[in-house]
Design a protein around this motif. Sequence first.
Motif, mmCIF file in Angstrom:
data_model
loop_
_atom_site.group_PDB
_atom_site.id
_atom_site.type_symbol
_atom_site.label_atom_id
_atom_site.label_comp_id
_atom_site.label_asym_id
_atom_site.label_seq_id
_atom_site.Cartn_x
_atom_site.Cartn_y
_atom_site.Cartn_z
ATOM 1 N N GLY A 1 58.795 91.595 62.335
ATOM 2 C CA GLY A 1 59.652 91.418 61.138
ATOM 3 C C GLY A 1 61.005 92.168 61.555
ATOM 4 N N ALA A 2 61.425 92.762 62.604
ATOM 5 C CA ALA A 2 62.329 93.492 62.862
ATOM 6 C C ALA A 2 63.705 92.476 63.085
ATOM 7 N N GLU A 3 64.874 92.735 62.296
ATOM 8 C CA GLU A 3 65.976 91.979 62.574
ATOM 9 C C GLU A 3 66.584 91.844 63.820
ATOM 10 N N LEU A 4 66.881 90.854 64.298
ATOM 11 C CA LEU A 4 67.254 90.530 65.510
ATOM 12 C C LEU A 4 68.690 90.122 65.635
ATOM 13 N N VAL A 5 69.124 89.081 64.995
ATOM 14 C CA VAL A 5 70.535 88.679 64.921
ATOM 15 C C VAL A 5 70.689 88.011 63.624
#
Length: 168
Positions: free
Chosen positions: A158-162
């Motif tokens: 769920g971490a924001e990447l781009v």
Amino acid sequence: MRFIARHAGQQIPIEVERLGSGYRVRLGDRWLVADLVNAGPYLRSLRLEDGTQLSLVHNREGNTHQISLADSTIHVDLTDPLSLKRKRREDELGEGGVIRAMMPGRIVRVMVGKGELVRKGSVLLVLEAMKMENEIQAPGDGTVDQIFVEAGQTVESGAELVHVTSQI
């Protein structure tokens, strides 16, 4: 990690878990413990928990795996349920937005820079999870607005990447 294998018209659920230096694998209702070692570009050495050791040739094109063992060859299509989930999410997301990690892992490479134009399917970064490298692709044509991660960083599911802004 869970997969769905398709072979000879059958769907077989597969679950793979790390177990020490090997793997615990569930094929349908059956569990087995195995070590799989790369012995060359396509050659693998497979050792089962009962001591049986096998050599196999493995070739992959997309989701289709060709596995040759002794005098037989099988073709198996493996579908990662997370990729199906990602596809549904991309359809909902449309052309742009925040791309999030579908599973915990480590960022191996960031392939784009801020302000870079990308096409649908372009590889944005590579995320390693369970010793498998997963290419995270752009859901549509757009411009990379923000990059929230860097190579070597570990991320949770769920971490924001781009963030990609769509081109209209």
